[in-house]
Enzyme design. Structure first.
Site, PDB file in Angstrom:
ATOM      1  N   SER A 287       3.784  -6.409   4.055  1.00 49.42           N
ATOM      2  CA  SER A 287       2.224  -6.333   4.235  1.00 49.42           C
ATOM      3  C   SER A 287       1.708  -7.709   4.342  1.00 49.42           C
ATOM      4  O   SER A 287       2.283  -8.910   3.952  1.00 49.42           O
ATOM      5  CB  SER A 287       1.415  -5.646   3.361  1.00 49.42           C
ATOM      6  OG  SER A 287       1.582  -6.491   2.179  1.00 49.42           O
ATOM      7  N   LYS A 288       0.461  -7.984   5.036  1.00 53.70           N
ATOM      8  CA  LYS A 288      -0.192  -9.308   4.979  1.00 53.70           C
ATOM      9  C   LYS A 288      -0.267  -9.871   3.370  1.00 53.70           C
ATOM     10  O   LYS A 288      -0.112 -11.162   3.264  1.00 53.70           O
ATOM     11  CB  LYS A 288      -1.563  -9.142   5.356  1.00 53.70           C
ATOM     12  CG  LYS A 288      -2.232 -10.587   5.723  1.00 53.70           C
ATOM     13  CD  LYS A 288      -3.590 -10.272   6.481  1.00 53.70           C
ATOM     14  CE  LYS A 288      -4.856 -10.309   5.411  1.00 53.70           C
ATOM     15  NZ  LYS A 288      -4.984 -11.402   4.431  1.00 53.70           N
ATOM     16  N   ARG A 289      -0.565  -8.964   2.632  1.00 55.68           N
ATOM     17  CA  ARG A 289      -0.593  -9.397   1.050  1.00 55.68           C
ATOM     18  C   ARG A 289       0.551 -10.010   0.725  1.00 55.68           C
ATOM     19  O   ARG A 289       0.549 -10.925  -0.007  1.00 55.68           O
ATOM     20  CB  ARG A 289      -1.136  -8.263   0.228  1.00 55.68           C
ATOM     21  CG  ARG A 289      -2.555  -8.069  -0.132  1.00 55.68           C
ATOM     22  CD  ARG A 289      -2.771  -7.194  -1.069  1.00 55.68           C
ATOM     23  NE  ARG A 289      -1.870  -5.864  -0.865  1.00 55.68           N
ATOM     24  CZ  ARG A 289      -2.662  -4.988  -0.045  1.00 55.68           C
ATOM     25  NH1 ARG A 289      -3.750  -4.944   0.610  1.00 55.68           N
ATOM     26  NH2 ARG A 289      -1.853  -3.758   0.002  1.00 55.68           N
TER      27      ARG A 289
END
Ligand code: GLU
Length: 532
Positions: A287-289
């Site tokens: 994910s972007k996180r």
């Protein structure tokens, strides 16, 4: 905008094209993103595999914007997606901006087209009107929530206790519709059936309809949901193959049922659900996180959230070449079996085979991504690298002649992994170092070395300006004075470059030219104090 005339053309198209059934159909694939934010590298890989398949089979690659969920619409996201595709060189044959015979390619502009299909399904008994208010839906969730079923869905069991055209009388339904009571249309998923299809990567996949809920097809605002719009548009746009992320697999039974109920002669698109791109440790979807946490990009290009103003860095801005980015993505879940890792787009088009796409998720490895970039930098000509390197130099306030930039590129490209490395490794060619890292020669700078450097400067005034000649003079002067040339090269490098790095020092001097070399040496001679 979509108008009645277009609509007639589209329906006429269906009739006309259905005569072609049985004939070899032209391959048509689509990438169908929802414009909700930055483009994740998994999204670009989906584009790539669609694109490769289309090009390999002489087909068309369509970009369709699925923007029917207005609550998730993000300003600028569509343009961003198109820009990403352009940067990667994966240009669609048909799209909202290039148009095409199946225009419009933005679902919001096709709004008027979907209702008839939803109503057809209602009339056939495969869908129904549901009048439940948001409060009634909340009540339903509270009423049916159990430990085993924490989020009850509107399904074959629950529909029986809700307010819909299956539970109320026909007259009541007509009255509610007539007085403008808000409603949605839901698919009526049959009980106890098995739905299956052949996935081009996974083989046969089946679902029991008992696990599928009655998805909304048409919303209260008249917009179709993704499920209805994707099926209708894949049909109207004559899509033959659809490659999408594995996260869409659970939606497949709904799409298969819709296709069957709508009774189209054309075969459903052949699907391939692409494996997930996993976090570096292999645990879960990247994910972007994860990127923020581990310090690497996940989006193709910089994305600035228009609401929060938050900027997420992209591969492009961090200094990846599109060729390397594409190559790296192709290998995240595919290989040609030969061990080859570096592929041009043309080679990928020739070699790409769906049956070599892995079923399991592919772990993302940022070090490996950088390795691809480094390999691509090494293999690219100075001409090819010029635009990116020039832009990076401009950003650092360096404006130089093209020819000099190209010379520098050739000299240092072997040492560069990302484009900004050209600035770090090469800015001294264009401006004198701001500081000298003299720690490496501390205690070793003495009067005889200084004298040699001053004499060397005098010799340089008239010397033929080639790296080999400069080296030869330097070495013979060192020999005459019985000083090891090796001991002198490092100070010379620090004078010209600022530190202990860079290509061969006389080549640097050759490129810097006589005046600049002498100026840098002169400055150091004045500034450097003799070590005691
Ligand atoms: N609109 C979907 C998305 O945002 C497309 C899924 C599909 O390709 O069917 O990813």
């Amino acid at each position: 905008m979509f108008n009645r005339f277009d609509y007639r053309c589209i329906t006429a198209g269906i009739v006309r094209r259905s005569y072609l059934c049985g004939m070899q159909q032209k391959v048509r694939v689509r990438f169908a993103p929802s414009p909700t934010g930055g483009l994740h590298l998994g999204g670009v890989r989906t584009v790539l595999y669609n694109y490769l398949y289309a090009r390999k089979n002489g087909g068309d690659f369509v970009l369709r914007i699925e923007d029917t969920d207005q609550s998730r619409f993000v300003e600028g996201a569509e343009e961003y997606i198109s820009d990403c595709l352009s940067w990667c060189g994966l240009l669609p044959d048909e799209s909202p901006s290039v148009g095409g015979q199946f225009a419009p390619y933005r679902q919001s502009e096709r709004k008027s087209l979907y209702r008839q299909y939803a109503e057809q399904l209602v009339h056939q008994g495969h869908a129904y009107y549901a009048f439940d208010t948001p409060t009634e839906l909340d009540e339903m969730r509270n009423r049916f929530r159990t430990e085993e079923n924490p989020s009850p869905q509107y399904d074959r069991k629950i529909r029986k206790s809700m307010r819909n055209s299956l539970t109320i009388s026909e007259n009541e339904t007509i009255a509610l519709l007539a007085n403008g009571t808000p409603y949605v249309i839901r698919i009526k998923v049959p009980e106890g059936e098995e739905v299956s299809f052949i996935d081009l990567i996974r083989g046969e996949v089946s679902f029991s309809t008992d696990t599928v809920d009655d998805k909304v097809l048409l919303k209260a605002d008249g917009m179709p949901t993704y499920h209805l719009a994707v099926v209708v548009d894949d049909r109207l746009m004559e899509i033959t193959h659809a490659f999408r992320g594995e996260e869409w697999l659970p939606s497949a039974p709904v799409h298969i049922l819709l296709w069957k109920y709508l009774g189209w002669e054309m075969e459903m698109p052949k699907w391939a659900h692409l494996p997930l791109i996993l976090k570096p440790d292999g645990h879960g979807k990247l994910s972007k996180r994860d990127g923020d946490r581990l310090g690497f990009p996940v989006f193709a290009m910089n994305w600035k959230d228009p609401k929060s103003g938050e900027l997420t860095k992209g591969f492009r801005e961090l200094g990846f070449l599109p060729e390397a980015f594409i190559n790296m993505l192709a290998m995240l879940g595919w290989n040609d079996g030969s061990g080859q890792e570096i592929f041009t787009l043309e080679e990928l088009i020739q070699k790409f085979e769906l049956d070599r796409v892995h079923k399991g998720g592919a772990k993302f490895d940022y070090e490996k991504a950088k390795w691809f970039n480094q390999e691509w930098i090494k293999r690219s000509t100075a001409e090819r690298l010029l635009p990116e390197v020039r832009r990076a130099l401009h950003d650092a306030g360096i404006f130089a002649e093209e020819i000099k930039i190209k010379t520098v590129i050739n000299l240092i490209k072997e040492r560069c992994v990302l484009i900004p490395d050209f600035v770090e490794q090469g800015s001294f060619f264009f401006r004198p170092p701001e500081t000298w890292d003299i720690s490496a020669i501390a205690g070793k700078w003495n009067p005889s070395k200084k004298e040699l450097f001053e004499d060397y400067m005098t010799r340089l005034i008239e010397a033929e300006w080639t790296a080999s000649n400069l080296e030869q003079i330097f070495k013979s002067m060192a020999a005459e004075r019985m000083i090891k040339a090796g001991e002198l090269m490092l100070p010379l490098r620090i004078i010209l470059v600022g530190g202990k790095f860079g290509p061969p020092v006389f080549e640097i001097a050759e490129i810097l030219d006589r005046d600049e070399t002498l100026a840098r040496m002169g400055k150091a001679m004045k500034a450097w104090t003799i070590d005691s």
